[in-house]
Design a protein around this motif. Sequence first.
Motif, PDB file in Angstrom:
ATOM      1  N   LYS A  39      36.266 -37.153  -8.657  1.00 50.24           N
ATOM      2  CA  LYS A  39      34.867 -37.078  -8.196  1.00 50.24           C
ATOM      3  C   LYS A  39      34.848 -37.110  -6.671  1.00 50.24           C
ATOM      4  CE  LYS A  39      33.006 -38.118 -12.390  1.00 50.24           C
ATOM      5  NZ  LYS A  39      32.040 -37.325 -13.131  1.00 50.24           N
ATOM      6  N   PRO A  40      34.040 -36.256  -6.051  1.00 47.02           N
ATOM      7  CA  PRO A  40      33.878 -36.362  -4.597  1.00 47.02           C
ATOM      8  C   PRO A  40      33.244 -37.703  -4.220  1.00 47.02           C
ATOM      9  CG  PRO A  40      32.860 -34.351  -5.463  1.00 47.02           C
ATOM     10  CD  PRO A  40      33.233 -35.190  -6.637  1.00 47.02           C
ATOM     11  N   LEU A  41      33.706 -38.254  -3.097  1.00 40.46           N
ATOM     12  CA  LEU A  41      33.228 -39.569  -2.657  1.00 40.46           C
ATOM     13  C   LEU A  41      32.694 -39.456  -1.236  1.00 40.46           C
ATOM     14  CD1 LEU A  41      33.054 -42.704  -2.670  1.00 40.46           C
ATOM     15  CD2 LEU A  41      35.499 -42.764  -2.157  1.00 40.46           C
ATOM     16  N   ALA A  52      21.454 -32.277  -9.750  1.00 42.86           N
ATOM     17  CA  ALA A  52      22.564 -33.153  -9.342  1.00 42.86           C
ATOM     18  C   ALA A  52      22.374 -34.590  -9.810  1.00 42.86           C
ATOM     19  CB  ALA A  52      22.703 -33.121  -7.824  1.00 42.86           C
ATOM     20  N   LYS A  53      23.520 -35.244 -10.053  1.00 45.30           N
ATOM     21  CA  LYS A  53      23.516 -36.663 -10.431  1.00 45.30           C
ATOM     22  C   LYS A  53      24.415 -37.411  -9.462  1.00 45.30           C
ATOM     23  CE  LYS A  53      23.000 -35.779 -15.367  1.00 45.30           C
ATOM     24  NZ  LYS A  53      23.654 -35.934 -16.665  1.00 45.30           N
ATOM     25  N   VAL A  54      23.838 -38.304  -8.697  1.00 44.66           N
ATOM     26  CA  VAL A  54      24.651 -39.055  -7.734  1.00 44.66           C
ATOM     27  C   VAL A  54      24.545 -40.546  -8.018  1.00 44.66           C
ATOM     28  CG1 VAL A  54      24.290 -37.285  -5.954  1.00 44.66           C
ATOM     29  CG2 VAL A  54      22.878 -39.327  -5.947  1.00 44.66           C
ATOM     30  N   LEU A  55      25.649 -41.252  -7.762  1.00 41.38           N
ATOM     31  CA  LEU A  55      25.678 -42.702  -7.964  1.00 41.38           C
ATOM     32  C   LEU A  55      25.868 -43.373  -6.607  1.00 41.38           C
ATOM     33  CD1 LEU A  55      25.713 -45.041 -10.054  1.00 41.38           C
ATOM     34  CD2 LEU A  55      28.207 -44.856 -10.054  1.00 41.38           C
ATOM     35  N   VAL A  56      24.905 -44.201  -6.226  1.00 41.96           N
ATOM     36  CA  VAL A  56      24.963 -44.907  -4.956  1.00 41.96           C
ATOM     37  C   VAL A  56      25.396 -46.342  -5.233  1.00 41.96           C
ATOM     38  CG1 VAL A  56      23.669 -45.619  -2.911  1.00 41.96           C
ATOM     39  CG2 VAL A  56      23.122 -43.448  -4.045  1.00 41.96           C
ATOM     40  N   PHE A  86      30.938 -43.996 -13.509  1.00 43.10           N
ATOM     41  CA  PHE A  86      31.247 -42.810 -12.708  1.00 43.10           C
ATOM     42  C   PHE A  86      31.191 -41.542 -13.557  1.00 43.10           C
ATOM     43  CE2 PHE A  86      33.774 -44.636  -8.866  1.00 43.10           C
ATOM     44  CZ  PHE A  86      32.819 -45.615  -8.705  1.00 43.10           C
ATOM     45  N   ASP A  87      31.560 -41.693 -14.834  1.00 52.58           N
ATOM     46  CA  ASP A  87      31.618 -40.548 -15.731  1.00 52.58           C
ATOM     47  C   ASP A  87      30.271 -39.830 -15.846  1.00 52.58           C
ATOM     48  OD1 ASP A  87      33.171 -38.952 -17.420  1.00 52.58           O
ATOM     49  OD2 ASP A  87      32.312 -39.916 -19.191  1.00 52.58           O
ATOM     50  N   GLU A  88      29.172 -40.568 -15.624  1.00 54.77           N
ATOM     51  CA  GLU A  88      27.824 -40.017 -15.793  1.00 54.77           C
ATOM     52  C   GLU A  88      27.335 -39.243 -14.569  1.00 54.77           C
ATOM     53  OE1 GLU A  88      25.910 -40.471 -18.649  1.00 54.77           O
ATOM     54  OE2 GLU A  88      27.779 -41.289 -19.473  1.00 54.77           O
ATOM     55  N   PHE A  89      28.109 -39.289 -13.468  1.00 56.21           N
ATOM     56  CA  PHE A  89      27.604 -38.741 -12.207  1.00 56.21           C
ATOM     57  C   PHE A  89      28.561 -37.708 -11.605  1.00 56.21           C
ATOM     58  CE2 PHE A  89      25.577 -42.777 -12.943  1.00 56.21           C
ATOM     59  CZ  PHE A  89      24.252 -42.540 -12.594  1.00 56.21           C
ATOM     60  N   ASP A  90      27.989 -36.831 -10.728  1.00 55.81           N
ATOM     61  CA  ASP A  90      28.785 -35.774 -10.097  1.00 55.81           C
ATOM     62  C   ASP A  90      29.421 -36.242  -8.789  1.00 55.81           C
ATOM     63  OD1 ASP A  90      27.522 -34.086 -12.007  1.00 55.81           O
ATOM     64  OD2 ASP A  90      25.843 -33.791 -10.621  1.00 55.81           O
ATOM     65  N   ILE A  91      28.669 -37.047  -8.040  1.00 56.10           N
ATOM     66  CA  ILE A  91      29.111 -37.474  -6.712  1.00 56.10           C
ATOM     67  C   ILE A  91      28.906 -38.981  -6.598  1.00 56.10           C
ATOM     68  CG2 ILE A  91      28.622 -37.309  -4.216  1.00 56.10           C
ATOM     69  CD1 ILE A  91      27.697 -34.438  -4.696  1.00 56.10           C
ATOM     70  N   ILE A  92      29.891 -39.651  -5.992  1.00 57.42           N
ATOM     71  CA  ILE A  92      29.803 -41.100  -5.818  1.00 57.42           C
ATOM     72  C   ILE A  92      29.593 -41.382  -4.318  1.00 57.42           C
ATOM     73  CG2 ILE A  92      30.970 -43.308  -6.260  1.00 57.42           C
ATOM     74  CD1 ILE A  92      30.533 -41.505  -8.811  1.00 57.42           C
ATOM     75  N   ILE A  93      28.712 -42.322  -4.008  1.00 54.14           N
ATOM     76  CA  ILE A  93      28.434 -42.655  -2.613  1.00 54.14           C
ATOM     77  C   ILE A  93      28.736 -44.137  -2.379  1.00 54.14           C
ATOM     78  CG2 ILE A  93      26.665 -42.695  -0.804  1.00 54.14           C
ATOM     79  CD1 ILE A  93      25.246 -40.446  -2.348  1.00 54.14           C
ATOM     80  N   ASP A  94      29.625 -44.390  -1.431  1.00 51.46           N
ATOM     81  CA  ASP A  94      30.055 -45.769  -1.166  1.00 51.46           C
ATOM     82  C   ASP A  94      29.261 -46.356   0.001  1.00 51.46           C
ATOM     83  OD1 ASP A  94      31.272 -48.127  -0.519  1.00 51.46           O
ATOM     84  OD2 ASP A  94      33.304 -47.316  -0.362  1.00 51.46           O
ATOM     85  N   GLY A  95      28.301 -47.215  -0.335  1.00 48.94           N
ATOM     86  CA  GLY A  95      27.536 -47.937   0.688  1.00 48.94           C
ATOM     87  C   GLY A  95      27.760 -49.430   0.557  1.00 48.94           C
ATOM     88  N   THR A  96      28.989 -49.815   0.160  1.00 51.39           N
ATOM     89  CA  THR A  96      29.271 -51.237  -0.082  1.00 51.39           C
ATOM     90  C   THR A  96      29.675 -51.928   1.217  1.00 51.39           C
ATOM     91  OG1 THR A  96      31.572 -50.768  -0.630  1.00 51.39           O
ATOM     92  CG2 THR A  96      30.007 -50.782  -2.456  1.00 51.39           C
TER      93      THR A  96
END
Lengths: 374, 76
Positions: free
Chosen positions: A145-147, A30-34, A117-127
């Motif tokens: 993308k799932p968020l 998996a690839k996730v972006l935080v 975002f294109d590089e990841f499967d799931i995005i996580i919003d901790g802003t």
Amino acid sequence: MDKKELYERYQRQIILPEFGEEGQQKLLRAKVLVIGAGGLSCPVLQYLTAAGTGTIGIVDDDVVALNNLHRQVLYSVGDIGSSKAERARHILHQLNPEIKILPYNERLTVQNALILFDEFDIIIDGTDNFSTRYMINDACVLMNKPLVYGAISQFEGQVSVFNFRQTENDEAVNYRDIFPDPPKEGEVLNCAEAGVLGALPGIIGTMMANETIKLITGIGEPLANQLLTYNALNNQVYQLTLLPRKETRSLIPENEAAFLQMDYVWLCSSQIMQSEIDADTFNGLIANGNVDVIDVREPDEMPVANEFSNIKIPLAQLSKNTSLIKSDTIVAFCRSGNRSLQAVKILSGIFGEGKKVYSLRGGILEWKKQKQTV
Amino acid sequence: MPVNIIIFGRLADIAESSLALENVADTNTLVKELHILYPALADAKYVIAVNKKVVNENTSLTENSIVALLPPFSGG
């Protein structure tokens, strides 16, 4: 990593029948972006790293400050002043050197969001602000993308999974289905002004990590089309079912070109935007003189602003101390530009048309950054 | 029998965090009543849920309905 070591490290989750070796392999791929490396993201990053999430991106352009440490538990005193994304990478690498951690020491903007975002499967919003939250939501809808969403306010937290279909017949709900338009700046306080108990982002962030692991491995029921609220004072959990709204799609840019044209900062502060000035304008006002610059931060806040003369009146005391202000032009500043916008509201309310009141956009942090690059 | 209302987040700085209203047939009526009781609510942003379901249109209420008012949170 050889198979023996892999089993050793992740053994306690692999032996869960629902999870198994297959779950572990899914996590490792998996690839996730935080987004954000603050209070919510610290536990997200720690648990996803520990669980063996193969690739984790971290986007944050901020540096560690002493008043972060009560809730941003990744960092130590020695990290103060260092880039959060870089420090997080270093600390997490020590926790689990087998996974890839990609720090992005930059602010998320419409220019870089879709590329990242294109590089990841799931995005996580901790802003910690509405502008970025709406930008992330729209980009996720646009890119399908799932968020994983989490947010806090004083003693309460919200968690949800947006843009994710549990079954093919479901309609995916996103943040704009709950709140179609962003509130104006100042209508809702953020952490810098409102205060937060350190353990709350710990709890909510841990729930976000848990939701992410469920999404990746396909176990359990993620909070898709649900909004969970948690109250730290009475431990009450309230879980709501969300419904799509007809008008939501029309509020989200329909393609990349339209997204690039969006001004999310403006969306969130349209009423008082004209009172914000940038570093150049600010420097010009100081050079011309006849301006009172007011530091509305608390007395001991960093960084120290001694490059220009200023009057120190914390925001809470502002309305009682206006006699200290003599000039017809006023510029308020704070750390990052939120409280100074509230100061503009207060001062405009008191002085009306009699004085021109401005807020330094991005606060002293942005001003110092601009100064370094000149 | 009254309709029970739960108020979340900083909306509880404006209104009681838990209250009950008599004779409210639907959510539009409820909102109107609340705005009279707490005028500052009219300027606040929130979403309404009836029996744990977010509602986007006027929804009729019965005596057992539980209505929740949730503001957006931005903190992280």
